[in-house]
Write an enzyme that holds these catalytic residues in place. Structure first.
Site, PDB file in Angstrom:
ATOM      1  CD1 TRP A 156      -4.396   7.475   0.038  1.00  0.00           C
ATOM      2  CD2 TRP A 156      -5.535   6.072   1.360  1.00  0.00           C
ATOM      3  NE1 TRP A 156      -5.053   6.575  -0.761  1.00  0.00           N
ATOM      4  CE2 TRP A 156      -5.752   5.712   0.020  1.00  0.00           C
ATOM      5  CE3 TRP A 156      -6.150   5.326   2.376  1.00  0.00           C
ATOM      6  CZ2 TRP A 156      -6.560   4.639  -0.348  1.00  0.00           C
ATOM      7  CZ3 TRP A 156      -6.955   4.259   2.021  1.00  0.00           C
ATOM      8  CH2 TRP A 156      -7.154   3.923   0.678  1.00  0.00           C
ATOM      9  CG  ASP A 213      -3.136   2.295   6.090  1.00  0.00           C
ATOM     10  OD1 ASP A 213      -2.735   1.242   5.547  1.00  0.00           O
ATOM     11  OD2 ASP A 213      -3.751   3.180   5.467  1.00  0.00           O
ATOM     12  CE  LYS A 253      -0.234   1.238  -2.764  1.00  0.00           C
ATOM     13  NZ  LYS A 253      -0.603   2.476  -3.367  1.00  0.00           N
TER      14      LYS A 253
HETATM   15  N1  KET Z   1      -3.397   3.053   2.906  1.00  0.00           N
HETATM   16  C1  KET Z   1      -2.581   3.961   2.361  1.00  0.00           C
HETATM   17  C2  KET Z   1      -1.789   4.835   3.258  1.00  0.00           C
HETATM   18  C3  KET Z   1      -2.498   4.064   0.973  1.00  0.00           C
HETATM   19  O1  KET Z   1      -1.683   4.957   0.465  1.00  0.00           O
HETATM   20  C4  KET Z   1      -3.276   3.226   0.153  1.00  0.00           C
HETATM   21  C5  KET Z   1      -3.247   3.359  -1.305  1.00  0.00           C
HETATM   22  C6  KET Z   1      -4.090   2.274   0.786  1.00  0.00           C
HETATM   23  C7  KET Z   1      -4.132   2.216   2.161  1.00  0.00           C
HETATM   24  C8  KET Z   1      -4.979   1.320   0.059  1.00  0.00           C
HETATM   25  O2  KET Z   1      -4.392   0.503  -0.825  1.00  0.00           O
HETATM   26  P1  KET Z   1      -5.111  -0.848  -1.331  1.00  0.00           P
HETATM   27  O3  KET Z   1      -4.959  -0.821  -2.794  1.00  0.00           O
HETATM   28  O4  KET Z   1      -6.541  -0.817  -0.902  1.00  0.00           O
HETATM   29  O5  KET Z   1      -4.352  -1.929  -0.657  1.00  0.00           O
HETATM   30  N2  KET Z   1      -2.807   4.404  -1.888  1.00  0.00           N
HETATM   31  C9  KET Z   1      -2.640   4.651  -3.318  1.00  0.00           C
HETATM   32  C10 KET Z   1      -3.745   4.181  -4.206  1.00  0.00           C
HETATM   33  C11 KET Z   1      -5.106   4.686  -3.839  1.00  0.00           C
HETATM   34  O6  KET Z   1      -5.304   5.857  -3.556  1.00  0.00           O
HETATM   35  O7  KET Z   1      -6.019   3.833  -3.856  1.00  0.00           O
HETATM   36  C12 KET Z   1      -2.339   6.147  -3.507  1.00  0.00           C
HETATM   37  O8  KET Z   1      -2.319   6.911  -2.528  1.00  0.00           O
HETATM   38  O9  KET Z   1      -2.077   6.554  -4.649  1.00  0.00           O
END
Ligand code: KET
Length: 405
Positions: free
Chosen positions: A134, A215, A251
């Site tokens: 990510w 994660d 999610k």
């Molecule tokens: N870890 C991973 C692996 C991840 O894909 C995301 C979010 C997060 C943590 C953080 O999510 P949060 O909203 O802080 O709980 N990924 C998607 C959104 C982004 O980039 O913020 C994405 O990859 O599209």
């Protein structure tokens, strides 16, 4: 008079969230946003889960539900239930009170708080992250005071796991290094180790004295089962060793904007966990004082009540199944068009994303000619696709691979 900020240079847009910025500016009615990992319905609309609406209604009608400050580490009920969700209610670590949990600002905030804690209290400041990963991981950990290195993870030639490379790199890692793992549904590749491969990784991590940091942003989204998607983490907790876990409800409960998640630090003994917890407060208090109340209250309601919990897992499985069916539909559509190349990885990969193998030129061709938006590494969010938009995407991919080298 010149601004005192006259020398500030324009920063680039975020590689993931910037895709939405560009998409929003596009006037074309055919435009399609497959950039950010955010779930959309068959109608292409964002969704609030029914179970979330219900829990919110209960909160609104409950006069004892206040807007007071939460404690520094958040809602106690939420923290307990969240640790149980990832580890299992019968986990020895849960039963023995060996876990320090902090409600944090979703997955990102949990990773950041974990990073700041490690920078203050752990002797080794190097964290290994998978290559690729990510896009925000290196930035979060660097900002959190750690030195970021990477380990091999993905083999583009097989479009699968580079297990040999992974084991070699972790074997060569500095003693005690932190290692970041995606608990399931690896982003962006959609490639997860099998249980047997996880076991090999676990043995190496433990024998080398590395510290695993999971994660978990997609629990329930990969397979549709919360338990199955937690297996990797549970293997590492079952051996009695220590680990960090960052969880997100963005999610799996669709609570993206509520920013609700948690950092759990699994320790070897309850007294250690209690001291760790006391130090987590010192990390959080000067950063944002204490976390927001609304999202955590929703989650706690859903996790506490058997009916709501069952309703949630059914809705979650519905989302996971829709994504899986999008994989099949896209694969079938490319097969029907005779699009050159092997596209079987679309149905083999797991979770929200397909790592298509399309290059940056093909991605920009699809944006310019077809108004389809995705990240430049060729990742598409399957959750943003619907039966209605699959043909448009398949046409675009077909044109890109046949017309752009
Ligand atoms: N870890 C991973 C692996 C991840 O894909 C995301 C979010 C997060 C943590 C953080 O999510 P949060 O909203 O802080 O709980 N990924 C998607 C959104 C982004 O980039 O913020 C994405 O990859 O599209």
């Amino acid at each position: 008079m010149d601004s005192v900020f006259a020398n500030v240079v324009q920063a680039p847009e975020d590689p993931i969230l910037g895709v939405t910025v560009a998409y929003n500016k596009d006037p074309s009615p055919a435009k399609l946003n497959l950039g950010v990992g955010a779930y959309r319905t068959e109608e292409g609309k964002p969704i609030v889960l029914n179970v979330v609406r219900k829990a919110e209604q209960l909160l609104v009608n409950d006069p004892s539900h206040l807007k007071e400050y939460l404690p520094i580490l958040g809602l106690a009920d939420f923290n307990k239930l969240t640790a149980k969700l990832i580890l299992g209610a019968d986990s020895p670590a849960v039963l023995e009170n060996r876990i320090a949990t902090a409600q944090c600002l979703s997955g990102t905030g949990s990773l950041r708080v974990g990073s700041e804690f490690l920078a203050r209290h752990y002797h080794q400041h190097t964290i290994y992250i998978p290559q690729p990963t990510w896009g925000n991981h290196p930035k979060v950990f660097t900002s959190g005071g750690l030195n970021v290195k990477s380990y091999r993870y993905y083999d583009p030639t097989t479009r699968g796991l580079d297990l040999q490379g992974l084991l070699e790199d972790l074997n060569a890692a500095d003693a005690g290094s932190v290692v970041l793992f995606h608990a399931c549904a690896h982003n962006p590749t959609g490639v997860d180790p099998t249980p047997e491969q996880w076991e090999q990784i676990r043995q190496l991590v433990r024998s080398k004295g590395l510290l695993p940091f999971f994660d978990s942003a997609y629990q329930g989204f990969a397979s549709g089962s919360l338990d199955e998607d937690a297996q990797s983490v549970r293997m590492f907790v079952a051996d009695g060793g220590e680990c960090f876990i960052a969880q997100s409800y963005a999610k799996n409960m669709g609570l993206y904007g509520e920013r609700v998640g948690a950092l759990s630090i699994v320790c070897k003994a309850a007294d250690v966990a209690s001291r760790v917890e006391s130090q987590l407060k010192l990390v959080v208090r000067p950063m944002y004082s204490n976390p927001p109340i609304h999202g955590a209250s929703i989650v706690a309601k859903v996790l506490k009540d058997k009916d709501l919990y069952d309703e949630w897992t059914a809705e979650l499985k519905g989302m996971a199944d829709r994504i899986i069916s999008m994989r099949q539909q896209l694969f079938d559509a490319l097969t029907a068009r005779g699009t050159p190349g092997d596209w079987s990885h679309i149905i083999k990969q797991i979770g929200m994303f397909t790592f298509t193998g399309l290059n940056a030129e093909q991605v920009s061709f699809m944006r310019n000619e077809y108004h389809i938006y995705m990240t430049s590494d060729g990742r598409i969010s399957m959750a943003g696709l619907s039966s209605r938009t699959v043909p448009h995407l398949a046409d675009a991919i077909h044109a890109a691979v046949t017309r752009v080298a």
